[in-house]
Enzyme design. Structure first.
Site, PDB file in Angstrom:
ATOM      1  N   TYR A   1     -13.216 -58.935  11.290  1.00 34.72           N
ATOM      2  CA  TYR A   1     -12.566 -59.936  11.627  1.00 34.72           C
ATOM      3  C   TYR A   1     -12.201 -59.890  12.994  1.00 34.72           C
ATOM      4  O   TYR A   1     -12.068 -61.012  13.776  1.00 34.72           O
ATOM      5  CB  TYR A   1     -10.909 -59.746  10.851  1.00 34.72           C
ATOM      6  CG  TYR A   1     -10.040 -60.659  11.302  1.00 34.72           C
ATOM      7  CD1 TYR A   1      -9.677 -62.177  10.733  1.00 34.72           C
ATOM      8  CD2 TYR A   1      -8.924 -60.177  12.072  1.00 34.72           C
ATOM      9  CE1 TYR A   1      -8.847 -62.823  11.091  1.00 34.72           C
ATOM     10  CE2 TYR A   1      -7.728 -61.083  12.489  1.00 34.72           C
ATOM     11  CZ  TYR A   1      -7.737 -62.345  11.928  1.00 34.72           C
ATOM     12  OH  TYR A   1      -6.695 -63.080  12.397  1.00 34.72           O
TER      13      TYR A   1
ATOM     14  N   SER B   1      -6.824 -63.735  17.954  1.00 35.94           N
ATOM     15  CA  SER B   1      -5.845 -62.657  17.272  1.00 35.94           C
ATOM     16  C   SER B   1      -5.776 -61.609  18.348  1.00 35.94           C
ATOM     17  O   SER B   1      -6.748 -61.250  18.930  1.00 35.94           O
ATOM     18  CB  SER B   1      -6.559 -62.284  15.847  1.00 35.94           C
ATOM     19  OG  SER B   1      -5.922 -61.085  15.545  1.00 35.94           O
TER      20      SER B   1
HETATM   21  N1  LIG Z   1      -0.388 -64.223  10.318  1.00 32.19           N
HETATM   22  C1  LIG Z   1      -0.931 -63.390  11.361  1.00 32.19           C
HETATM   23  O1  LIG Z   1      -0.297 -62.407  11.746  1.00 32.19           O
HETATM   24  C2  LIG Z   1      -2.079 -63.780  12.313  1.00 32.19           C
HETATM   25  C3  LIG Z   1      -2.450 -62.914  13.379  1.00 32.19           C
HETATM   26  C4  LIG Z   1      -3.450 -63.040  14.196  1.00 32.19           C
HETATM   27  C5  LIG Z   1      -4.267 -64.212  13.895  1.00 32.19           C
HETATM   28  N2  LIG Z   1      -3.940 -65.167  12.848  1.00 32.19           N
HETATM   29  C6  LIG Z   1      -4.843 -66.299  12.546  1.00 32.19           C
HETATM   30  O2  LIG Z   1      -3.906 -67.574  12.598  1.00 32.19           O
HETATM   31  C7  LIG Z   1      -4.665 -68.272  11.600  1.00 32.19           C
HETATM   32  C8  LIG Z   1      -3.410 -68.871  10.530  1.00 32.19           C
HETATM   33  O3  LIG Z   1      -3.274 -67.553   9.854  1.00 32.19           O
HETATM   34  P1  LIG Z   1      -2.126 -67.377   8.443  1.00 32.19           P
HETATM   35  O4  LIG Z   1      -1.332 -66.220   8.728  1.00 32.19           O
HETATM   36  O5  LIG Z   1      -1.470 -68.656   8.503  1.00 32.19           O
HETATM   37  O6  LIG Z   1      -3.307 -67.540   7.475  1.00 32.19           O
HETATM   38  P2  LIG Z   1      -3.212 -68.126   5.973  1.00 32.19           P
HETATM   39  O7  LIG Z   1      -4.320 -67.312   5.226  1.00 32.19           O
HETATM   40  O8  LIG Z   1      -1.994 -68.267   5.309  1.00 32.19           O
HETATM   41  O9  LIG Z   1      -4.037 -69.399   6.335  1.00 32.19           O
HETATM   42  C9  LIG Z   1      -5.054 -69.876   6.665  1.00 32.19           C
HETATM   43  C10 LIG Z   1      -5.447 -71.222   5.840  1.00 32.19           C
HETATM   44  O10 LIG Z   1      -6.730 -71.433   5.867  1.00 32.19           O
HETATM   45  C11 LIG Z   1      -7.216 -72.149   4.788  1.00 32.19           C
HETATM   46  N3  LIG Z   1      -8.611 -72.052   4.799  1.00 32.19           N
HETATM   47  C12 LIG Z   1      -9.372 -70.541   4.684  1.00 32.19           C
HETATM   48  N4  LIG Z   1     -10.713 -70.857   4.563  1.00 32.19           N
HETATM   49  C13 LIG Z   1     -10.727 -72.116   4.583  1.00 32.19           C
HETATM   50  C14 LIG Z   1     -11.967 -73.046   4.540  1.00 32.19           C
HETATM   51  N5  LIG Z   1     -13.226 -72.478   4.522  1.00 32.19           N
HETATM   52  N6  LIG Z   1     -11.553 -74.689   4.727  1.00 32.19           N
HETATM   53  C15 LIG Z   1     -10.413 -75.087   4.997  1.00 32.19           C
HETATM   54  N7  LIG Z   1      -9.534 -74.203   4.892  1.00 32.19           N
HETATM   55  C16 LIG Z   1      -9.602 -73.025   4.670  1.00 32.19           C
HETATM   56  C17 LIG Z   1      -6.515 -71.147   3.784  1.00 32.19           C
HETATM   57  O11 LIG Z   1      -6.444 -71.798   2.441  1.00 32.19           O
HETATM   58  C18 LIG Z   1      -5.132 -71.063   4.180  1.00 32.19           C
HETATM   59  O12 LIG Z   1      -4.247 -71.985   3.726  1.00 32.19           O
HETATM   60  C19 LIG Z   1      -5.867 -67.699  11.287  1.00 32.19           C
HETATM   61  O13 LIG Z   1      -6.673 -68.369  11.968  1.00 32.19           O
HETATM   62  C20 LIG Z   1      -5.672 -66.402  11.390  1.00 32.19           C
HETATM   63  O14 LIG Z   1      -6.862 -65.640  11.714  1.00 32.19           O
HETATM   64  C21 LIG Z   1      -2.922 -64.757  12.078  1.00 32.19           C
END
Ligand SMILES: NC(=O)c1ccc[n+]([C@@H]2O[C@H](COP(=O)([O-])OP(=O)(O)OC[C@H]3O[C@@H](n4cnc5c(N)ncnc54)[C@H](O)[C@@H]3O)[C@@H](O)[C@H]2O)c1
Length: 315
Positions: free
Chosen positions: A150, A125
């Site tokens: 985070y 991130s």
């Molecule tokens: N969306 C953004 O702007 C952004 C920015 C930087 C980094 N990220 C990273 O990208 C990745 C995806 O983010 P996103 O926005 O799609 O978030 P999201 O919350 O929509 O997706 C994460 C998924 O992981 C699943 N999850 C959580 N804990 C779990 C567990 N213990 N076991 C199995 N599954 C589990 C959740 O149910 C969810 O469906 C993450 O690692 C997030 O930290 C996202």
């Protein structure tokens, strides 16, 4: 290729699965449909994927090592996106962040090592840059100044991946995503909250007095970077994946209002702990090595989200 995709019912995971399936990859999705936000939205995303050729969804927790092990069997690559992804939720739930984002990450990484998987791509991130003020943020900049648990988790993931590459030669690529938005987006993120407030005649809560600036990245662009990373499978890299242009938060709000066809009432609030004032990605490395070429600006991407939101919620 057969790819284990954790977080496949999540926002970015769902779009990644669609892209991989469209080009003929086999995708094993693994997700526990965590209640961090409305699991109905995750079920709806999963319903779009289930039944597609080459897709299987495993409903399991990354903390369940046996389940991770079974899901990974026979995979050519791992793409690890599952995490607790919100900065603010960690203030009241730090234990869950340590469990899922640290222990869970370790489970996936160590299993990939054990099964001698050919490569692992994972979500980092822009939060790893924390309080850095030198812009744009480049991969070579310091990342020892996180402002949130985070951000610390994601930095820890990068260090763990580095150690595993050094120790065992596991190919690892970390992707530092910059504020991702688009259809099927997360209900805890600004675009969803603003759209929801405007269309329900509620007041928009705008943090940082509206003075924050973000590099907003459309989800299709992020997915093209993820897929390129899986394909290139470098021995060990970290990439910024951002749009490469920074928007004023109030211009983002104006784009949402335009797409919704009405103005919202606004309440201006101070910055929240963990927030950073500005993000601006230097994407030269991703352009050069991944052929990354983000195309979507907020004037196109925001209306695409609002269109999806109206259709999905029947508004
Ligand atoms: N969306 C953004 O702007 C952004 C920015 C930087 C980094 N990220 C990273 O990208 C990745 C995806 O983010 P996103 O926005 O799609 O978030 P999201 O919350 O929509 O997706 C994460 C998924 O992981 C699943 N999850 C959580 N804990 C779990 C567990 N213990 N076991 C199995 N599954 C589990 C959740 O149910 C969810 O469906 C993450 O690692 C997030 O930290 C996202």
């Amino acid at each position: 290729m057969k790819i284990l995709l954790t977080g496949a019912a999540g926002f970015i995971g769902f779009h990644t699965a669609q892209q991989l399936l469209a080009r003929g990859d086999e995708v094993i999705g693994l997700d526990n449909f965590s209640p961090y936000y409305d699991p109905k939205l995750k079920e709806a995303r999963a319903a779009q994927l289930e039944g597609k050729n080459g897709f299987q969804m495993i409903r399991a927790d990354i903390l369940d090592r046996d389940a991770v092990s079974k899901a990974m069997k026979g995979c050519d690559r791992v793409c690890h996106l599952a995490a607790l992804a919100g900065v603010r939720y960690a203030f009241d739930h730090p234990d869950e962040y340590i469990d899922i984002n640290i222990r869970g990450f370790f489970n996936v990484l160590d299993e990939a090592r054990k099964q001698e998987i050919a490569g692992m791509t994972y979500a980092s991130s822009s939060s790893v840059y924390g309080g850095n003020t030198k812009m744009p943020l480049a991969e070579t900049d310091r990342t020892d100044n996180q402002l949130s648990l985070y951000g610390m988790n994601k930095k820890d993931n990068e260090l763990m991946a580095h150690a595993y590459h050094s120790l065992y030669g596991l190919p690892v690529t970390g992707l530092r995503f910059f504020t991702v938005y688009g259809p099927w987006g997360r209900p805890d993120m600004a675009l969803f909250l603003f759209t929801d407030a405007i269309l329900h005649n509620r007041t928009l809560q705008i943090y940082g007095q509206g003075k924050m600036q973000r590099d907003f990245t459309f989800v299709d662009d992020i997915v093209s970077g993820i897929v390129a990373s899986i394909d290139k499978n470098f021995p060990e890299e970290v990439f910024n994946l951002g749009c490469g242009r920074t928007e004023e938060l109030m211009d983002y709000v104006a784009a949402v209002e335009k797409a919704c066809g009405r103005e919202g009432k606004k309440e201006f609030l101070p910055m929240q702990p963990g927030d950073v004032v500005r993000t601006e990605a230097d994407i030269a490395k991703a352009k050069k090595m991944l052929g990354f070429d983000p195309k979507t600006q907020i004037k196109e991407g925001v209306p695409r989200f609002v269109e999806w939101y109206r259709k999905y919620y029947g508004l």
